[in-house]
Scaffold this motif. Structure first.
Motif, mmCIF file in Angstrom:
data_model
loop_
_atom_site.group_PDB
_atom_site.id
_atom_site.type_symbol
_atom_site.label_atom_id
_atom_site.label_comp_id
_atom_site.label_asym_id
_atom_site.label_seq_id
_atom_site.Cartn_x
_atom_site.Cartn_y
_atom_site.Cartn_z
ATOM 1 N N UNK A 189 -121.589 48.290 38.642
ATOM 2 C CA UNK A 189 -120.287 48.944 38.507
ATOM 3 C C UNK A 189 -119.378 48.522 39.654
ATOM 4 N N UNK A 190 -118.101 48.566 39.370
ATOM 5 C CA UNK A 190 -117.148 48.172 40.402
ATOM 6 C C UNK A 190 -115.876 48.979 40.331
ATOM 7 N N UNK A 191 -115.115 48.899 41.414
ATOM 8 C CA UNK A 191 -113.779 49.484 41.484
ATOM 9 C C UNK A 191 -112.783 48.377 41.852
ATOM 10 N N UNK A 192 -111.648 48.425 41.191
ATOM 11 C CA UNK A 192 -110.540 47.513 41.464
ATOM 12 C C UNK A 192 -109.285 48.360 41.620
ATOM 13 N N UNK A 193 -108.229 47.717 42.120
ATOM 14 C CA UNK A 193 -106.945 48.416 42.186
ATOM 15 C C UNK A 193 -105.814 47.436 41.949
ATOM 16 N N UNK A 194 -104.690 47.989 41.495
ATOM 17 C CA UNK A 194 -103.519 47.145 41.272
ATOM 18 C C UNK A 194 -102.272 47.901 41.678
ATOM 19 N N UNK A 195 -101.393 47.197 42.393
ATOM 20 C CA UNK A 195 -100.081 47.714 42.732
ATOM 21 C C UNK A 195 -99.050 46.922 41.946
ATOM 22 N N UNK A 196 -97.889 47.501 41.686
ATOM 23 C CA UNK A 196 -96.877 46.805 40.888
ATOM 24 C C UNK A 196 -96.539 45.437 41.457
ATOM 25 N N UNK A 197 -96.525 44.439 40.589
ATOM 26 C CA UNK A 197 -96.156 43.095 40.998
ATOM 27 C C UNK A 197 -97.280 42.295 41.614
ATOM 28 N N UNK A 249 -118.240 47.142 44.757
ATOM 29 C CA UNK A 249 -119.185 47.013 43.656
ATOM 30 C C UNK A 249 -120.536 47.549 44.097
ATOM 31 N N UNK A 250 -121.328 47.934 43.107
ATOM 32 C CA UNK A 250 -122.661 48.470 43.379
ATOM 33 C C UNK A 250 -123.599 48.001 42.281
ATOM 34 N N UNK A 270 -120.791 54.675 45.349
ATOM 35 C CA UNK A 270 -122.122 55.206 45.076
ATOM 36 C C UNK A 270 -122.228 55.483 43.577
ATOM 37 N N UNK A 271 -123.439 55.750 43.121
ATOM 38 C CA UNK A 271 -123.631 56.039 41.711
ATOM 39 C C UNK A 271 -124.734 57.055 41.519
ATOM 40 N N UNK A 272 -124.635 57.784 40.417
ATOM 41 C CA UNK A 272 -125.668 58.727 40.014
ATOM 42 C C UNK A 272 -126.044 58.369 38.583
ATOM 43 N N UNK A 323 -121.014 45.928 47.694
ATOM 44 C CA UNK A 323 -120.071 44.931 48.201
ATOM 45 C C UNK A 323 -118.733 45.622 48.411
ATOM 46 N N UNK A 324 -117.996 45.185 49.426
ATOM 47 C CA UNK A 324 -116.690 45.773 49.692
ATOM 48 C C UNK A 324 -115.680 44.684 50.032
#
Length: 122
Positions: A34-42, A50-51, A71-73, A59-60
């Protein structure tokens, strides 16, 4: 198919904390990194963290290292992103993602959530 639903976003002052959650349904959650991403306008969507399937490897991005914790459950089919010492530049829509391994989830996720807004005020 894997369905991902994020929650926990909101407005917080700089220096504050938020915890994002991503609930998964569909296929077996523990089969996926699983992972996390982010986006800002433009801007392009940016990798955050990620885990792996067991939660043993993470990973960071350099920009969040030491401040964010993934983390994950697996019993709850949920992945979390604890965000501390938030900065205005962390303001973005945060997305949860899933893939077969941590390399794939960082580069080419198979599944995406709809995103949750995080706004950090100065």
């Amino acid at each position: 198919q894997v369905q991902l639903v994020e929650s926990g976003g909101g407005l917080v002052q700089a220096g504050g904390s938020l915890r994002l959650s991503c609930a998964a349904s569909g296929r077996t959650f523990s089969d996926y990194a699983m992972g996390w991403f982010r986006r800002t306008p433009g801007k392009e969507r940016e990798f955050v963290a990620a885990i792996n399937w067991r939660g043993a490897a993470t990973l960071y991005a350099d920009s969040v290292k030491g401040r964010f914790t993934i983390s994950r459950d697996n019993a709850k089919n949920t992945v979390y992103l604890q965000m501390n010492s938030l900065k205005p530049e962390d303001t973005a829509v945060y997305y949860c993602a899933a893939a077969v391994n941590t390399i794939s989830v960082r580069r080419t996720p198979e599944y995406w959530g709809q995103g949750t807004q995080v706004t950090v005020s100065s």
